[in-house]
Design an enzyme around this catalytic site. Structure first.
Site, mmCIF file in Angstrom:
data_model
loop_
_atom_site.group_PDB
_atom_site.id
_atom_site.type_symbol
_atom_site.label_atom_id
_atom_site.label_comp_id
_atom_site.label_asym_id
_atom_site.label_seq_id
_atom_site.Cartn_x
_atom_site.Cartn_y
_atom_site.Cartn_z
ATOM 1 N N SER A 159 0.821 -1.210 0.000
ATOM 2 C CA SER A 159 0.000 0.000 0.000
ATOM 3 C C SER A 159 0.853 1.257 0.000
ATOM 4 O O SER A 159 1.944 1.299 0.596
ATOM 5 C CB SER A 159 -0.867 -0.011 1.257
ATOM 6 O OG SER A 159 -1.491 1.232 1.426
ATOM 7 N N TYR B 276 -1.827 0.717 10.033
ATOM 8 C CA TYR B 276 -2.053 -0.017 8.782
ATOM 9 C C TYR B 276 -0.821 0.090 7.883
ATOM 10 O O TYR B 276 -0.303 -0.917 7.379
ATOM 11 C CB TYR B 276 -3.287 0.534 8.059
ATOM 12 C CG TYR B 276 -3.406 0.050 6.644
ATOM 13 C CD1 TYR B 276 -3.639 -1.289 6.366
ATOM 14 C CD2 TYR B 276 -3.223 0.916 5.564
ATOM 15 C CE1 TYR B 276 -3.716 -1.753 5.060
ATOM 16 C CE2 TYR B 276 -3.303 0.477 4.264
ATOM 17 C CZ TYR B 276 -3.547 -0.853 4.011
ATOM 18 O OH TYR B 276 -3.603 -1.314 2.728
ATOM 19 N N LYS C 255 1.955 -2.851 6.606
ATOM 20 C CA LYS C 255 2.331 -3.143 5.215
ATOM 21 C C LYS C 255 3.837 -2.953 5.006
ATOM 22 O O LYS C 255 4.459 -3.676 4.222
ATOM 23 C CB LYS C 255 1.514 -2.253 4.264
ATOM 24 C CG LYS C 255 0.055 -2.694 4.128
ATOM 25 C CD LYS C 255 -0.050 -4.066 3.473
ATOM 26 C CE LYS C 255 -1.472 -4.483 3.222
ATOM 27 N NZ LYS C 255 -1.582 -5.812 2.594
#
Ligand code: UFG
Length: 348
Positions: free
Chosen positions: A125, A151, A155
């Site tokens: 991402s 988040y 990643k």
């Protein structure tokens, strides 16, 4: 004549928006596919009824092996798309995100290395990137890493796990840093549990199906005060996934490469609202709201490497993206209404 290099594939997160679209696209190209999904966030009915689906959590060490067993222990590529993906939720539940996205990638990579899978493609991402990039308007793969959210951190660590596995085991791998995946392809509509993404929420707000859209921040340092993002059409996302698998299959043992998957164009939240209003021909009711934790002002890809090395040339037509998203959503809503009318079971 040499056989096509991609005959059998495993897709984790197969019931998700990207996963279900990829599965359908691969099957249209006559690739044999086995899907994996825990169905915690994915939808079984996003997949055609005859797609083999392993119901399982990728953090469990045996899940990928169970899928491989369905194809004689051999796949040409594994696409690891299963993940928790909500920036805002990750701020509330950081440990859960790290577990799902890092331990999950570790388990998938280990299973691939063990089975000598020629190519592992990870959905990473743009959220791994730092918000402070100096005066760079678009970000290439050398841009500074520095996730703003758990988040993004999950990643970043998933990418590190993948690179380490490649170096240690010879597994060829690719991390695709998706920017804002949008539009629709192969008839698969965007839906998430719960829905938090801008374009589907703006469409549903315009249709009066959900409350007015909340615009998260109007005081960002951007031309119109709302966040800039890079909305990339699902057709280009799927093309990138497939091209990445081909790249890894052709690469030498232990190769690892990162690609930015965007359109190369920055679009503000207000511009998205404008596009939805043009395409649907009705206003999007919205409320100007405080910034959402974990968001950053701007994230726009430089897609030079994607074009040069994977041969993917993304389109950047926002109205077309919204139109395709809306058409797929209408088709899916119609299909579900028909099924409900026939009293079959369907998710709410
Ligand atoms: N937004 C709103 N209101 C909403 C929803 C979103 O104003 O109700 C805004 C957000 O603040 C953001 C933009 O619309 O500025 C896009 O938000 P999304 O939630 O649709 O997507 P994100 O940018 O948060 O995240 C997505 C993916 C991530 C990826 C990121 C990269 O979910 O995996 O794009 O840009 F990392």
């Amino acid at each position: 004549m040499a056989p096509p290099p991609l005959q059998t594939a495993i897709v984790t997160g197969a019931g998700g928006f990207v996963g279900s679209t990829l599965v359908r696209s691969l099957r249209e190209a006559h690739v044999r596919v086995v899907g994996i999904d825990s169905l915690e966030r994915g939808f079984a009915d996003s997949l055609d009824g005859d797609v083999p689906l392993v119901h399982g959590d990728v953090t469990h060490p045996d899940t990928v092996a169970r899928a491989l067993a369905q194809v004689g222990g051999r796949a040409d590529a594994v696409f690891h798309l299963a993940a928790l993906i909500q920036v805002g939720e990750s701020v509330q539940q950081p440990a859960r995100y790290l577990h799902a996205n890092v331990v999950g990638t570790e388990a998938v990579a280990a299973a691939c290395a063990q089975a000598r899978v020629p190519a592992l493609v990870l959905a990473s991402s743009a959220a791994v990137l730092a918000s402070d990039q100096g005066d760079r308007a678009t970000l290439d793969e050398t841009a500074r890493i520095g996730p703003e959210s758990p988040y993004g951190e999950s990643k970043r660590r998933a990418e590190q796990v993948l690179a380490a596995h490649s170096a240690q085991t010879g597994l060829a791998s690719v991390a695709l840093r998706f920017f804002n995946v949008s539009g629709a392809h192969c008839g698969c509509a965007e839906r998430h549990k719960p829905e938090t993404h801008l374009i589907p929420l703006a469409i549903r707000s315009a249709l009066g199906e959900v409350p007015p859209l909340r615009v998260f921040g109007t005081d960002w340092p951007t031309p119109d005060g709302t966040c800039l993002r890079d909305y990339v059409h699902m057709r280009d996302v799927v093309a990138s996934l497939r091209a990445a698998a081909f790249w890894a299959i052709a690469a030498s043992a232990g190769s690892h490469r990162v690609f930015h998957v965007g359109s190369g164009v920055g679009t503000s939240v207000r511009q998205v609202i404008g596009a939805v209003e043009r395409v649907l021909g009705r206003p999007v009711p919205y409320i100007e709201s405080p910034r959402r934790p974990g968001d950053i002002a701007a994230l726009v890809a430089d897609v030079g490497r994607l074009r040069a090395e994977l041969g993917v040339h993304p389109a950047c037509d926002l109205d077309q993206m919204v139109r395709d998203a809306w058409m797929a959503w209408l088709a899916q809503a119609g299909a579900h209404a028909t099924v409900r009318g026939n009293r079959s079971s369907i998710d709410p």
